[in-house]
Design a protein around this motif. Sequence first.
Motif, PDB file in Angstrom:
ATOM      1  N   THR A 145       0.924  -1.093   0.016  1.00 55.51           N
ATOM      2  CA  THR A 145       0.052   0.052  -0.030  1.00 55.51           C
ATOM      3  C   THR A 145       0.909   1.133  -0.096  1.00 55.51           C
ATOM      4  N   ASP A 169       0.636   3.446   2.145  1.00 54.96           N
ATOM      5  CA  ASP A 169       1.405   3.489   3.485  1.00 54.96           C
ATOM      6  C   ASP A 169       2.544   2.717   3.819  1.00 54.96           C
ATOM      7  N   SER A 170       2.702   1.581   3.415  1.00 60.05           N
ATOM      8  CA  SER A 170       3.441   0.525   3.679  1.00 60.05           C
ATOM      9  C   SER A 170       4.864   0.757   2.846  1.00 60.05           C
ATOM     10  N   ASN A 229       5.767   3.990   1.943  1.00 59.18           N
ATOM     11  CA  ASN A 229       6.300   5.232   2.298  1.00 59.18           C
ATOM     12  C   ASN A 229       7.044   4.814   3.694  1.00 59.18           C
ATOM     13  N   GLN A 230       6.478   3.864   4.362  1.00 57.92           N
ATOM     14  CA  GLN A 230       7.069   3.472   5.794  1.00 57.92           C
ATOM     15  C   GLN A 230       8.476   2.759   5.480  1.00 57.92           C
ATOM     16  N   GLY A 285       2.692  12.631  -0.445  1.00 54.46           N
ATOM     17  CA  GLY A 285       2.663  11.546  -0.241  1.00 54.46           C
ATOM     18  C   GLY A 285       2.929  10.273  -1.200  1.00 54.46           C
ATOM     19  N   SER A 336      -7.607   3.458   1.301  1.00 56.92           N
ATOM     20  CA  SER A 336      -6.613   4.545   1.704  1.00 56.92           C
ATOM     21  C   SER A 336      -5.638   4.971   0.569  1.00 56.92           C
ATOM     22  N   ASP A 337      -5.317   3.872  -0.348  1.00 58.98           N
ATOM     23  CA  ASP A 337      -4.443   4.137  -1.492  1.00 58.98           C
ATOM     24  C   ASP A 337      -5.026   5.258  -2.296  1.00 58.98           C
ATOM     25  N   GLN A 344      -5.267   8.835  -0.995  1.00 52.80           N
ATOM     26  CA  GLN A 344      -4.183   9.500  -1.221  1.00 52.80           C
ATOM     27  C   GLN A 344      -3.821   9.811  -2.590  1.00 52.80           C
ATOM     28  N   LYS A 373      -7.502  12.891   3.510  1.00 53.26           N
ATOM     29  CA  LYS A 373      -6.688  12.053   4.202  1.00 53.26           C
ATOM     30  C   LYS A 373      -7.442  11.889   5.598  1.00 53.26           C
TER      31      LYS A 373
END
Length: 315
Positions: free
Chosen positions: A28, A30-31, A33-34, A91, A243-244, A247, A275
């Motif tokens: 994702t 988020d994953s 970017n982390q 992001g 979420s994706d 964003q 978001k």
Amino acid sequence: MAALPSFSLFLLLLTASQLQAFEFHEATVDSINQAFAAGHLTSRQLVEFYLDQIRRLNPLLRAVIEVSPDALREADRADAERSSGRLRSGGLHGIPVLLKENIGTRGPLNTTAGSFALLGSFVPQDAGVVGRLRRAGAVILGTASLSEWAHFRGDYIPNGWSARGGQGRVTDPCGSSSGSGIAAAANMAAVTLGTETDGSILCPSTLNSVVGIKPTVGLTSRAGVIPISPRQDSVGPICRTVSDAVQVLEVIAGYDARDSATVEAVKYIPKGGYKQFLKIDGLKGKRLGILKDYFNYPLGSVEAKAFEKHFQTMR
Ligand SMILES: *[C@@H]1O[C@H](CO)[C@@H](O)[C@H](O)[C@H]1NC(C)=O
């Protein structure tokens, strides 16, 4: 003395989680970017993964028309910017995006709506949404196939077919953003863009079990997108998670001097963006209606099983 063992256990856990390999499948925003932030992943590695997925799967799935010869170079630039501390806002820095092939890019990708008629035509400028993606540091991975001319080629043309892209697979990928839906489902890109005039984001998202958002007309610029109807056309994300999709929407929505419809629509973009409304328990207490007639799949079929699984997840 109890403090010492638990402290070392904490250290051990921390090390173990830091060493955890990045999971490319179903990644994702988020994953990703982390993993970028922790130094476990580069944009180049991510682009290489998706190029490999496309190489292996596209002969069967026919979701992609062209991959960009610049994708790895763009990834390297995103990586270099990140390591020198110049992180773009929004992001999507270093995140590979696949574009429906009716969304114009200023070379080297062709923009043809899947038709040979436009092959080799010169596109002088990026589409408005592509400009926004580039400014956010996203990597343009390539172009996704579609129902040719966004399903306005003629009657009785199968969903997901274009002369240049061939027949996109799953039994019926729907359309016209067929390649975007298939590519998102099959992990051939991190995120994708589709377009909709009448069902062309929502339907392929449904039939490929992914998430599409069809923005209100004018919320995203149509400048540089091969048009059908100025009253209905819209560009929106097709992704693996809500979420994706949110964003991506946040990056591509906004004013563009080249699309007058954006003047009105941007007034409705909430302060602080979209978001802030992403809540993990957002469905709690909501009552959902299920259109049983529409989802009337044969008992025991793959579709019926997939539907039941999604239904239980919702519940
Ligand atoms: C665009 O089309 C031309 C054919 O006219 C082809 O030579 C070129 O490789 C295409 N571009 C990409 C990025 O595939």
